[in-house]
Each structure stands twice: as structure tokens, then as C-alpha cells.
Scaffold this active site. Structure first.
Site, PDB file in Angstrom:
ATOM      1  N   ASP A   1      43.527  23.788  48.859  1.00  7.74           N
ATOM      2  CA  ASP A   1      43.730  25.166  48.040  1.00  7.74           C
ATOM      3  C   ASP A   1      44.737  25.447  49.649  1.00  7.74           C
ATOM      4  OD1 ASP A   1      41.890  25.574  49.988  1.00  7.74           O
ATOM      5  OD2 ASP A   1      42.634  28.241  48.998  1.00  7.74           O
TER       6      ASP A   1
ATOM      7  N   GLU B   1      39.405  28.440  50.049  1.00  7.37           N
ATOM      8  CA  GLU B   1      39.292  28.637  51.309  1.00  7.37           C
ATOM      9  C   GLU B   1      40.349  29.424  52.199  1.00  7.37           C
ATOM     10  OE1 GLU B   1      39.585  28.516  56.244  1.00  7.37           O
ATOM     11  OE2 GLU B   1      41.146  27.374  54.386  1.00  7.37           O
TER      12      GLU B   1
END
Length: 380
Positions: free
Chosen positions: A75, A139
Site C-alpha cells: 500500500d 502499513e
């Protein structure tokens, strides 16, 4: 698999899958297909529901010991509205640099590890140890349904590694400068003091919460929390906001609040600091409301065979002696440290989260060689 993978091409392909946190999953599907072709057993592990649904991936090759794991995230943060000279998801190479959101944080790091494994397997088709990847899709977000949940699954399925390398960008300006062997803990607190509103000319008819809040903040900030430790700087308490919401000049407000953050070393725990904050608040403002959130505890992986092997690999490839460091913010290593020794080493991070995020192609190749060298030292 026909041969070692090209790290730049692989990083560019990952960039071309937009994956603003939480990653919608396409980048992990592409990564899983590559790993399956390399012989990994790939398990997709989505956690969470609705908008919080988070894709995660665990892949392992081999069953022997030692077990080396690489951890990272697909991400990315949003690209912003303007200013990119190369498309944020184009994965373009220009003047020796690969551009795109996630180039250095941290699709480039993931590509380097996968390329390193492909090169390693070309020379060591049957390694004695095993290799795994722990890849999350959140994250950069709240981190509720990512690495933390995957680790719980790994423990339940006997997949905890002997050592884990997190591929976050750790180097300030050039490859080989810093290996992070720990991180400070982080706790956020919001303090709310209630009083009684009134006219400033008649303070005896009111109860000014601002005065009591100021006494609390003074007590919290007057003395340092500690003077540091062997591996950490002194803990730091920073007041981040004071809110009254009072536009009038002649009114004593009914409520005052403040927010603060503490980045703390291993001399403290989040729970102990939360208790200390509450004690100070009740001393100066009985009934004050204190809300705390612990983002992570402090941890340190002291030098040993695994950290030494990583440092030797860095030194062999770059010619630099890496500094063992514990500074900076938090990362998913804070979760991994609860299960096994962990260290962080990745790319140069000067452009992460910026417009025109980029990474040097030479640095991508160097990181690939470092990871390959570590594989040879640990699992060959």
C-alpha cells in the site's frame, strides 16, 4: 522461471498497480503469481470487513532452518493532486531513476527482495534454509488488519521466522548508511478538563479549565522523561495541540483540551506512561478525562549473528559500515519484534511520500545484491 528477475522492471510493474492504502489487492495478486512461479507456496490472507478489508500475502519456500523472512507493504499514500512530472502510476525510468508512488516506500524494496531470491535460487536451487515474505496492504493506514493479523496467523500455523528483515527505506542519503535495529514506542494522549463557563469579570462565579490544563502540561513537560539508554535517544514528550474553541474575549470557557505524543525508549512501557499521565492530570485537575492510544512499544534487536550477517552484506556490496540506529518513527517492525528478531534495511528514503517519488536504478540493483548476499550467508 526462466532466470533472475530484473529488479527495475519488477518495481515498475508493481508501481503500475495503484494501491493507495488499503491496497485493493491487484498488486498482491501480481506479486503472488510471480512468487508461485518461483516455487513459493503463496497464501492470500485478507482481514477486516467493508472499507477496512485489507489484502495480505504470506509466501514461503522451503521448510528447513534457518527461516529468513522479508516483510513489507504494497500500500502507498495518495499521490496528491498535482506536480508530478512523471505519472504517479506510470513506473517510468528517466535519467537513471524509477519514478512513481511507492518507488522507494516500498515497492522498490519488495522488488529487490524478490529479484534477490530469483538470483539466489539460480545458484542455490535447493537451499538448506527457508525463505518467506510477509506482505501487507495497510502499513500506511491504521495497521489494524495487516501485519499484526498475519503474525497471529503465522504463529498459529508454525510459520514464525528465525529472523526478519523489513525493507523500509532506512538510508538518509546513500545506500549502506543505516540499519535500524529498533524503534521508539509511541503513545498519543488527549486530556480534557471540564470547568464552568462564566464572565471574565466575575471569575469567582466560574471555573476556568484552561488554568488547570496549563498546570498539567507544565508538570508533564518540566522534567525530561529520561536521559537516553545504550541504543536510544532520550524519550520525547511533545504537546501537539491545545484547544479551547473560545472566540470571545470576555468569556471563561467551559472546557479545555490538549493533545500530546510521547516517543519513548525501552526504559518505559506505553501502559506505564499512560498511568503517569493520568496521575498528573488527577493531581492538578481531579475529574479530567484522559484518553490514550499506544501505537507501539519500544523494541531493540541487539547485535547478534543475524544483524551481523546483514551488516556484512551491506558492507560487502556498498563498502560502507552501516550505523545501527533506532531513530525515526514507527513501522510494522514493532509488531514483528513481539515474535522474532527483526531489523530494517532498504532504499534511500529522501523522496518517500513526496511528489515525483523516485529511486535510483543503481540503488535498486545494490539493494538486490545486499539481499542476495544475506540469503547466501543465512540459508544457502
Amino acid at each position: 522461471m526462466s532466470g533472475p528477475l530484473n529488479v527495475t522492471d519488477l518495481a515498475a510493474d508493481l508501481i503500475r498497480h495503484p494501491s493507495v492504502s488499503p491496497d485493493p489487492g491487484e498488486s498482491q495478486l501480481a506479486l503472488g503469481a510471480i512468487l508461485s512461479a518461483m516455487g513459493f507456496t503463496v497464501t492470500h490472507l485478507p482481514f477486516g470487513e467493508g472499507a477496512e478489508r485489507t489484502p495480505n500475502l504470506f509466501a514461503r519456500l522451503g521448510t528447513g532452518a534457518p527461516h529468513l523472512c522479508f516483510a513489507g507493504h504494497t500500500d502507498v499514500v495518495p499521490p496528491g493532486s498535482a506536480g508530478w512530472t512523471h505519472g504517479p502510476y506510470a513506473g517510468e525510468v528517466a535519467d537513471g531513476r524509477l519514478y512513481g508512488r511507492g518507488a522507494c516506500d516500498m515497492k522498490g524494496g519488495i522488488a529487490a527482495f524478490v529479484a534477490a531470491v530469483s538470483a539466489f535460487l539460480a545458484d542455490h536451487p535447493e537451499p538448506r534454509g527457508s525463505i518467506s515474505l510477509l506482505i501487507t496492504g495497510d502499513e500506511e493506514g491504521p495497521a489494524r488488519f495487516g501485519t499484526l493479523k498475519v503474525l497471529e496467523w503465522m504463529q498459529a500455523h508454525d510459520q514464525i521466522p528465525d529472523f526478519c528483515v523489513v525493507g523500509e527505506p532506512t538510508n538518509p542519503t546513500q545506500m549502506g548508511e543505516v540499519i535500524k535495529i529498533g524503534r521508539r514506542g509511541s503513545i498519543n494522549a488527549r486530556i480534557t478538563v471540564n470547568g464552568r463557563q462564566g464572565h471574565v469579570a466575575y471569575p469567582h462565579r466560574a471555573d476556568n479549565p484552561v488554568h488547570r490544563l496549563l498546570r498539567i502540561l507544565n508538570a508533564l513537560t518540566t522534567e525530561p522523561l529520561d536521559s537516553g539508554s545504550e541504543w536510544f535517544e532520550p524519550s520525547s514528550l511533545q504537546v501537539t495541540s491545545i484547544d479551547v474553541g473560545n472566540p470571545a474575549t470576555n468569556v471563561i470557557p467551559a472546557r479545555a483540551s490538549a493533545a500530546l505524543n510521547i516517543r519513548f525508549n525501552e526504559l518505559h512501557t506505553g501502559a506505564a506512561l499512560a498511568g503517569w499521565i493520568s496521575t498528573i492530570c488527577q493531581r492538578y485537575a481531579p475529574g479530567a478525562v484522559v484518553e490514550t492510544q499506544i501505537s507501539g512499544e519500544s523494541f531493540v534487536t541487539k547485535p547478534g549473528p543475524e544483524v551481523d550477517a546483514l551488516a556484512t552484506a551491506v558492507r560487502t556490496v556498498t563498502g560502507r559500515e552501516p550505523r545501527l540506529d533506532t531513530g525515526g518513527g514507527t513501522s510494522d517492525a514493532r509488531f514483528i519484534a513481539l515474535y522474532c528478531p527483526v531489523a530494517e534495511f532498504g532504499l534511500v528514503g529522501t523522496s518517500m511520500h513526496q511528489v515525483d517519488e523516485h529511486v535510483s536504478v543503481d540503488d535498486l540493483r545494490a539493494l538486490t545484491l545486499i539481499y542476495e548476499d544475506l540469503l547466501k550467508r543465512m540459508v544457502a
